[in-house]
Structures are given as structure tokens and as C-alpha cells.
Design a protein around this motif. Sequence first.
Motif, short mmCIF file in Angstrom:
data_model
loop_
_atom_site.label_atom_id
_atom_site.label_comp_id
_atom_site.label_asym_id
_atom_site.label_seq_id
_atom_site.Cartn_x
_atom_site.Cartn_y
_atom_site.Cartn_z
N ILE A 70 0.84 -1.20 0.00
CA ILE A 70 0.00 0.00 0.00
C ILE A 70 0.88 1.25 0.00
N ARG A 71 1.89 1.28 0.87
CA ARG A 71 2.79 2.44 0.94
C ARG A 71 3.52 2.65 -0.37
N ARG A 72 3.99 1.57 -0.95
CA ARG A 72 4.73 1.67 -2.21
C ARG A 72 3.85 2.27 -3.30
N LYS A 73 2.63 1.74 -3.43
CA LYS A 73 1.70 2.23 -4.46
C LYS A 73 1.31 3.69 -4.24
N ALA A 74 1.19 4.09 -2.99
CA ALA A 74 0.78 5.46 -2.65
C ALA A 74 1.95 6.43 -2.64
N GLY A 75 3.17 5.91 -2.75
CA GLY A 75 4.34 6.78 -2.68
C GLY A 75 4.59 7.31 -1.28
N LEU A 76 4.21 6.53 -0.29
CA LEU A 76 4.35 6.92 1.11
C LEU A 76 5.23 5.91 1.85
N GLU A 77 6.39 5.67 1.32
CA GLU A 77 7.29 4.62 1.83
C GLU A 77 7.62 4.77 3.33
N GLU A 78 7.67 6.00 3.82
CA GLU A 78 8.10 6.23 5.21
C GLU A 78 6.97 6.25 6.23
N VAL A 79 5.72 6.16 5.78
CA VAL A 79 4.58 6.25 6.69
C VAL A 79 4.39 4.93 7.42
N ARG A 80 4.30 5.03 8.75
CA ARG A 80 4.09 3.83 9.57
C ARG A 80 2.61 3.72 9.95
N LEU A 81 2.17 2.52 10.29
CA LEU A 81 0.80 2.34 10.75
C LEU A 81 0.53 3.19 11.98
N HIS A 82 1.52 3.30 12.85
CA HIS A 82 1.35 4.12 14.05
C HIS A 82 1.07 5.58 13.66
N ASP A 83 1.73 6.05 12.61
CA ASP A 83 1.49 7.41 12.13
C ASP A 83 0.03 7.58 11.73
N MET A 84 -0.51 6.58 11.05
CA MET A 84 -1.89 6.63 10.61
C MET A 84 -2.85 6.63 11.81
N ARG A 85 -2.58 5.79 12.79
CA ARG A 85 -3.41 5.74 13.99
C ARG A 85 -3.35 7.07 14.74
N HIS A 86 -2.15 7.63 14.83
CA HIS A 86 -1.96 8.90 15.54
C HIS A 86 -2.71 10.02 14.82
N THR A 87 -2.64 10.03 13.50
CA THR A 87 -3.35 11.04 12.72
C THR A 87 -4.85 10.88 12.90
#
Length: 104
Positions: free
Chosen positions: A26-43
Amino acid sequence: MGNPYVLPGRKEGDSVKELKTTWRAIRRKAGLEEVRLHDMRHTFASIAAGAGASLYVIGKLLGHRNPATTQRYAHLANDPMRSVGQQVADSLAAALTPKAPEAR
């Protein structure tokens, strides 16, 4: 009828069992290689807190069993508190401001 899961598994009606590989794709396709699941939960928690959701509700949405886990997000609730505080201050200021006499 389709699969009810956001991340469907390989079997019909099943969810993903190993998220690591799926998340990497998912990260690769979205171009968000550095985004962690924790980042998504925190957001997610930040947006919910900004919308005025209680820590109890945020904890339930994140699947926290222990309220202390959600309390780590307590600092996120500053914006709604500031907003409500400003609303109260504005209401008090309006109530305490002398009104001009009405023109007849």
C-alpha cells in the motif's frame, strides 16, 4: 456480496492475516514509503480529538482495551479545549459588553 473488510484476505469473506506485507505494498503504491501504521493511527486520533471526540470514544475506535493507552493521546485534545475556551470567552465578552440604546 463482496468482502466486508477494508483489507480483504485471500479467502472470500476473510480479512488480511499478516498486515506487514500488505502495508508495504500500500505504501509503495501510494508513494508513502516512510509512513508507519502508528502514524496513521496517531493522525486518526488527532483528527478525532480535533473534532471534539472524547478520549473514551477515540480509544474505542482504535480498539484500545485499556483507557491508559488512549491517555497517551491526551495532548491531542488541546485544540478542542482551546476552541471551547474561546467560545466561552467570546460569549462572556458579548454578555458583558454594554449594548447601545436602540434607535426609535
